[in-house]
Design an enzyme around this catalytic site. Sequence first.
Site, PDB file in Angstrom:
ATOM      1  N   HIS A 238       1.061  -1.188  -0.101  1.00  0.00           N
ATOM      2  CA  HIS A 238       0.082   0.045  -0.083  1.00  0.00           C
ATOM      3  C   HIS A 238       0.848   1.328  -0.033  1.00  0.00           C
ATOM      4  O   HIS A 238       2.061   1.240   0.493  1.00  0.00           O
ATOM      5  CB  HIS A 238      -0.891  -0.010   1.328  1.00  0.00           C
TER       6      HIS A 238
ATOM      7  N   ASP B 231       3.072  -4.047   8.444  1.00  0.00           N
ATOM      8  CA  ASP B 231       1.773  -3.164   8.020  1.00  0.00           C
ATOM      9  C   ASP B 231       0.689  -4.176   8.357  1.00  0.00           C
ATOM     10  O   ASP B 231       0.382  -4.930   7.647  1.00  0.00           O
ATOM     11  CB  ASP B 231       1.946  -2.723   6.712  1.00  0.00           C
TER      12      ASP B 231
ATOM     13  N   GLN C 175      -4.461  -4.668   7.167  1.00  0.00           N
ATOM     14  CA  GLN C 175      -5.268  -5.788   6.794  1.00  0.00           C
ATOM     15  C   GLN C 175      -5.435  -7.094   7.753  1.00  0.00           C
ATOM     16  O   GLN C 175      -6.268  -7.880   7.374  1.00  0.00           O
ATOM     17  CB  GLN C 175      -5.108  -6.036   5.112  1.00  0.00           C
TER      18      GLN C 175
ATOM     19  N   LYS D 199     -10.465  -0.713  10.337  1.00  0.00           N
ATOM     20  CA  LYS D 199     -10.360  -2.017   9.590  1.00  0.00           C
ATOM     21  C   LYS D 199     -10.780  -3.130  10.596  1.00  0.00           C
ATOM     22  O   LYS D 199     -11.103  -4.221  10.133  1.00  0.00           O
ATOM     23  CB  LYS D 199      -9.028  -2.480   9.346  1.00  0.00           C
TER      24      LYS D 199
ATOM     25  N   CYS E 243      -4.839   2.084  -3.960  1.00  0.00           N
ATOM     26  CA  CYS E 243      -3.541   2.832  -3.127  1.00  0.00           C
ATOM     27  C   CYS E 243      -2.349   1.727  -3.581  1.00  0.00           C
ATOM     28  O   CYS E 243      -1.684   1.744  -2.480  1.00  0.00           O
ATOM     29  CB  CYS E 243      -3.861   2.958  -1.788  1.00  0.00           C
TER      30      CYS E 243
END
Length: 405
Positions: free
Chosen positions: A122, A199, A202, A225, A363
């Site tokens: 991303h 990261d 997700q 999220k 993105c």
Amino acid sequence: MSLDVMALRAQFPILSQQVDGKPLVYLDNAATTQKPQVVIDALVDFYTNCNANVHRGAHHLSDEATRRYELARDRVAQFINANRREEVIWTSGTTESINIVANGLVQKLGTGDEVMVTEMEHHANLVTWQQACKRSGALLKVVPIHDNGELDLAAFDSLLSPRTRLVAFPHVSNALGTVNPIRQLTAKAKAVGAWVLVDGAQGIAHGDVDVQEIGCDFYAFSGHKIFAPTGIGALWGKFAVLDEWPVWQTGGEMIADVEYLSSTWGQLPNRLEAGTPHIAGAIGLGVAVQWFGQLNSADVQSHEQALLASAMEQAQCFDGIRLIGTAAKKVGVMSFLLEGSHPADVGFILDRQGVAIRTGDNCAQPLMKRLGIPGTARASFSIYNTLEEVDRLFDALRKAKMMLA
């Protein structure tokens, strides 16, 4: 036990609405999840009964706001298995969390040092390191992926070197749904002495996140999220690393002592939390992870995989769909192209039928360029979606195909 999906759906008031006279089928969960009533109630209750600033007031409202705010930190720390509550730093979301690490890293990097990312990033986990390397003189290295969306592990090994100072990669690809072997990648990076940032934007809502088991130095995620409000997230970091990490923002809350010509910083977590925080958001995030953590994780994952399996099976039987991202290990994300159609047109027609998906580059423009496509249509599933909604997605796609032929 299996997940009682209809009972779960009843806790999300937004899902009962209609779009253009058709029941809403919300399949844009990788962008943001909807909020259960318990989270909405927590926000309303805070603003109704104890709205005040935290840590500062000498009165009941401030004391109660502080109690709820710090209870949320405890809940997040428990949810991700942090060693210490002080390791949870409130941020506005994954992007700010990564920027905190990157801005500190700039002060530690120099010419000859290297930072590694992947082709599936991303923008938040690519542009941030790109700019940090430009400012510091370090070299940015990019690990390639295979055509099916899986990370090239041999290339990852070959790109690691004694000069690698930090490795950053997604737990899960937002565009492809690929689940990366984060424990394996972390161990390899730590073997060459690199810091590791995951990261987790997700990954946080799709499985058990145990930062001790992962072994990384930093794990970043956003509340929206995982059924919490927007504008709130967290950076987890090992205490010893965060305690010496350069501060990024300065101002109120994060100081110990201030003179006109010098200042000293407070203790963790305050030293990395400048200014008035998003108090209600943090409280909402604490309630969200407590609510989600009470669900049976195996049942949650089994349900999500059943949704994905149904979608992938129907896609493979659907003439004219090209699947983008077919890794062996995926979460509930199905990205695709409808032959001869622009994703934006597909999304528009689906919306008129009550089906909400994401279209565009997600993105992740360099990833789209790597795959040779302008973007995708993306359906992403969550715990409150049903197999009937997967069927409705494909009914809508059949209509889109007919209209765009």
